[in-house]
Scaffold this motif. Sequence first.
Motif, PDB file in Angstrom:
ATOM      1  N   VAL A 239       0.859  -1.179   0.000  1.00 59.53           N
ATOM      2  CA  VAL A 239       0.000   0.000   0.000  1.00 59.53           C
ATOM      3  C   VAL A 239       0.897   1.230   0.000  1.00 59.53           C
ATOM      4  N   ALA A 240       0.639   2.157  -0.915  1.00 57.16           N
ATOM      5  CA  ALA A 240       1.328   3.445  -0.940  1.00 57.16           C
ATOM      6  C   ALA A 240       0.279   4.533  -0.748  1.00 57.16           C
ATOM      7  N   ILE A 241       0.466   5.358   0.280  1.00 53.92           N
ATOM      8  CA  ILE A 241      -0.497   6.400   0.623  1.00 53.92           C
ATOM      9  C   ILE A 241       0.119   7.751   0.293  1.00 53.92           C
ATOM     10  N   GLU A 242      -0.526   8.482  -0.606  1.00 56.40           N
ATOM     11  CA  GLU A 242      -0.057   9.815  -1.011  1.00 56.40           C
ATOM     12  C   GLU A 242      -0.749  10.846  -0.131  1.00 56.40           C
ATOM     13  N   ALA A 243       0.028  11.627   0.639  1.00 59.08           N
ATOM     14  CA  ALA A 243      -0.549  12.525   1.633  1.00 59.08           C
ATOM     15  C   ALA A 243      -0.016  13.940   1.510  1.00 59.08           C
ATOM     16  N   VAL A 244       0.265  14.374   0.283  1.00 58.00           N
ATOM     17  CA  VAL A 244       0.786  15.726   0.067  1.00 58.00           C
ATOM     18  C   VAL A 244      -0.108  16.499  -0.898  1.00 58.00           C
ATOM     19  N   GLY A 245      -0.265  15.971  -2.118  1.00 53.56           N
ATOM     20  CA  GLY A 245      -1.096  16.648  -3.101  1.00 53.56           C
ATOM     21  C   GLY A 245      -0.321  17.370  -4.182  1.00 53.56           C
ATOM     22  N   THR A 246       0.800  16.792  -4.636  1.00 54.50           N
ATOM     23  CA  THR A 246       1.536  17.338  -5.778  1.00 54.50           C
ATOM     24  C   THR A 246       1.717  16.239  -6.810  1.00 54.50           C
ATOM     25  N   SER A 247       2.030  16.641  -8.024  1.00 55.61           N
ATOM     26  CA  SER A 247       2.239  15.637  -9.074  1.00 55.61           C
ATOM     27  C   SER A 247       3.430  14.743  -8.736  1.00 55.61           C
ATOM     28  N   ALA A 248       4.478  15.334  -8.171  1.00 56.25           N
ATOM     29  CA  ALA A 248       5.679  14.551  -7.861  1.00 56.25           C
ATOM     30  C   ALA A 248       5.398  13.490  -6.802  1.00 56.25           C
ATOM     31  N   THR A 249       4.624  13.843  -5.781  1.00 53.00           N
ATOM     32  CA  THR A 249       4.370  12.866  -4.714  1.00 53.00           C
ATOM     33  C   THR A 249       3.409  11.779  -5.178  1.00 53.00           C
ATOM     34  N   PHE A 250       2.446  12.123  -6.018  1.00 49.63           N
ATOM     35  CA  PHE A 250       1.565  11.085  -6.563  1.00 49.63           C
ATOM     36  C   PHE A 250       2.353  10.120  -7.442  1.00 49.63           C
ATOM     37  N   GLU A 251       3.206  10.657  -8.300  1.00 47.71           N
ATOM     38  CA  GLU A 251       3.982   9.788  -9.187  1.00 47.71           C
ATOM     39  C   GLU A 251       4.953   8.922  -8.393  1.00 47.71           C
ATOM     40  N   ALA A 264      -3.339   4.761  -2.536  1.00 49.14           N
ATOM     41  CA  ALA A 264      -4.446   5.515  -1.960  1.00 49.14           C
ATOM     42  C   ALA A 264      -4.062   6.985  -1.918  1.00 49.14           C
ATOM     43  N   ASN A 265      -4.694   7.794  -2.746  1.00 47.63           N
ATOM     44  CA  ASN A 265      -4.393   9.223  -2.801  1.00 47.63           C
ATOM     45  C   ASN A 265      -5.271   9.975  -1.811  1.00 47.63           C
ATOM     46  N   ILE A 266      -4.636  10.716  -0.909  1.00 52.74           N
ATOM     47  CA  ILE A 266      -5.365  11.580   0.021  1.00 52.74           C
ATOM     48  C   ILE A 266      -5.190  13.041  -0.348  1.00 52.74           C
ATOM     49  N   GLY A 267      -4.010  13.417  -0.836  1.00 56.42           N
ATOM     50  CA  GLY A 267      -3.641  14.817  -1.002  1.00 56.42           C
ATOM     51  C   GLY A 267      -4.600  15.609  -1.870  1.00 56.42           C
ATOM     52  N   VAL A 268      -4.720  16.906  -1.556  1.00 55.59           N
ATOM     53  CA  VAL A 268      -5.524  17.843  -2.342  1.00 55.59           C
ATOM     54  C   VAL A 268      -4.664  18.329  -3.500  1.00 55.59           C
ATOM     55  N   HIS A 269      -5.073  18.030  -4.719  1.00 57.33           N
ATOM     56  CA  HIS A 269      -4.274  18.370  -5.909  1.00 57.33           C
ATOM     57  C   HIS A 269      -4.831  19.616  -6.585  1.00 57.33           C
ATOM     58  N   GLY A 270      -3.958  20.589  -6.785  1.00 57.92           N
ATOM     59  CA  GLY A 270      -4.353  21.801  -7.476  1.00 57.92           C
ATOM     60  C   GLY A 270      -3.848  21.868  -8.912  1.00 57.92           C
ATOM     61  N   ALA A 271      -3.163  20.804  -9.356  1.00 60.97           N
ATOM     62  CA  ALA A 271      -2.626  20.759 -10.719  1.00 60.97           C
ATOM     63  C   ALA A 271      -2.615  19.308 -11.175  1.00 60.97           C
ATOM     64  N   PRO A 272      -2.560  19.069 -12.497  1.00 63.99           N
ATOM     65  CA  PRO A 272      -2.569  17.686 -12.992  1.00 63.99           C
ATOM     66  C   PRO A 272      -1.347  16.899 -12.540  1.00 63.99           C
ATOM     67  N   ALA A 273      -1.536  15.598 -12.452  1.00 69.51           N
ATOM     68  CA  ALA A 273      -0.439  14.666 -12.195  1.00 69.51           C
ATOM     69  C   ALA A 273      -0.450  13.616 -13.298  1.00 69.51           C
ATOM     70  N   THR A 274       0.728  13.149 -13.672  1.00 68.86           N
ATOM     71  CA  THR A 274       0.829  12.167 -14.746  1.00 68.86           C
ATOM     72  C   THR A 274       0.613  10.759 -14.200  1.00 68.86           C
ATOM     73  N   LEU A 275      -0.267  10.025 -14.836  1.00 71.73           N
ATOM     74  CA  LEU A 275      -0.479   8.617 -14.513  1.00 71.73           C
ATOM     75  C   LEU A 275       0.291   7.790 -15.538  1.00 71.73           C
ATOM     76  N   HIS A 276       1.347   7.115 -15.102  1.00 72.19           N
ATOM     77  CA  HIS A 276       2.229   6.402 -16.021  1.00 72.19           C
ATOM     78  C   HIS A 276       1.685   5.004 -16.320  1.00 72.19           C
ATOM     79  N   LEU A 277       0.653   4.979 -17.131  1.00 76.00           N
ATOM     80  CA  LEU A 277       0.047   3.699 -17.492  1.00 76.00           C
ATOM     81  C   LEU A 277       0.993   2.823 -18.309  1.00 76.00           C
TER      82      LEU A 277
END
Length: 349
Positions: A239-251, A264-277
């Motif tokens: 399990v990886a929990i994202e608790a910041v809300g930036t593209s870098a931390t989500f990636e 599991a993303n918790i952070g409030v994102h104010g800009a897009p993040a890249t999903l590396h499918l």
Amino acid sequence: MRALVYRGPNDKSWDEVPDAALVDDTDAVVRVDATTICGSDLHILKGDLPEVSAGRILGHEAVGTVESVGAAVRNLKAGDRVLVSCISACGRCRFCRQARFGQCLGGGGWILGHNIDGTQAEKVRVPFADTSTYPIPPGVSDEEFLMLADILPTGYEVGVLNGGVSPGDVVAVVGAGPIGLSAIVGSLLFSPSHVVAIDLAETRLEAAKRFGADVVVNNGLEDPVAVVQGLTDGLGAGVAIEAVGTSATFELAAQLIRPGGHVANIGVHGAPATLHLETLWTRDVRITTGLVDTYSTPTLSRLIATHQIDAARFATHHFALDAMMEAYEVFANASQTGALKVVIERPAR
């Protein structure tokens, strides 16, 4: 009354405003005895939530004393001591009936300090008071119970439960601020084999150790992916929990996950993040997002009342209500001040 007013991006003031008052029959007016500041308030001030209008009183967390109630309120009376939850719930719509109060269709959800005036004030109007407040148990302090307004249920529901933390898991928490620490506390209830806290601030990594993380990584100095792979025979975190809300931390959270794992993303994102499918599509990875519903508040309340969760340790700084602007400065510069949660209190009378 006095309140913290949002004037626009990077502009706030501590001002005299009209007193909070009953509007609907389901309302209560609560005198704020203690409130706090959330990372989402900082996101609002940065302009990340443009739907928040200038003139809004910020804040969505408080404990206080009921001053008056509307004609339709049944469970509260003047003088009751209550928690004002960050989520308001009409209690009647299809989502409220499923305990998904954050998605309320009847006028609730995250509205305090967002769509209507909030709790960083001497008084606050609380809509749907019967279903949006919780009684404070005997023997529990204001600052302990204040942590149930947002951070503890958010870390637990959106991070731990959405992430499906199970006994023996390796849990990686990206971001060791109050939400990340809440996710650490919640994860430990499920006996993971390791909890890895990742942050750029040494003060927050020290806090993560105190809150129970057995591995901490400063990702400005060390590769967290290599650390996690070293703990898992090269597989990655369950399990990886994202608790910041930036593209870098989500990636980064997505890079940390093993095949079959859960981000599991918790952070409030104010800009897009890249999903590396291109790297994730074969790995059976699940990704969840979410706004807290606060359905876990009664459970967490019992854990606090029985001292199985020490909520008071989140409170690192205390201010009087009239020092609200100073409290914002300390909280906004947490990497230097070491602030976790600032408790802003009405002076004792």
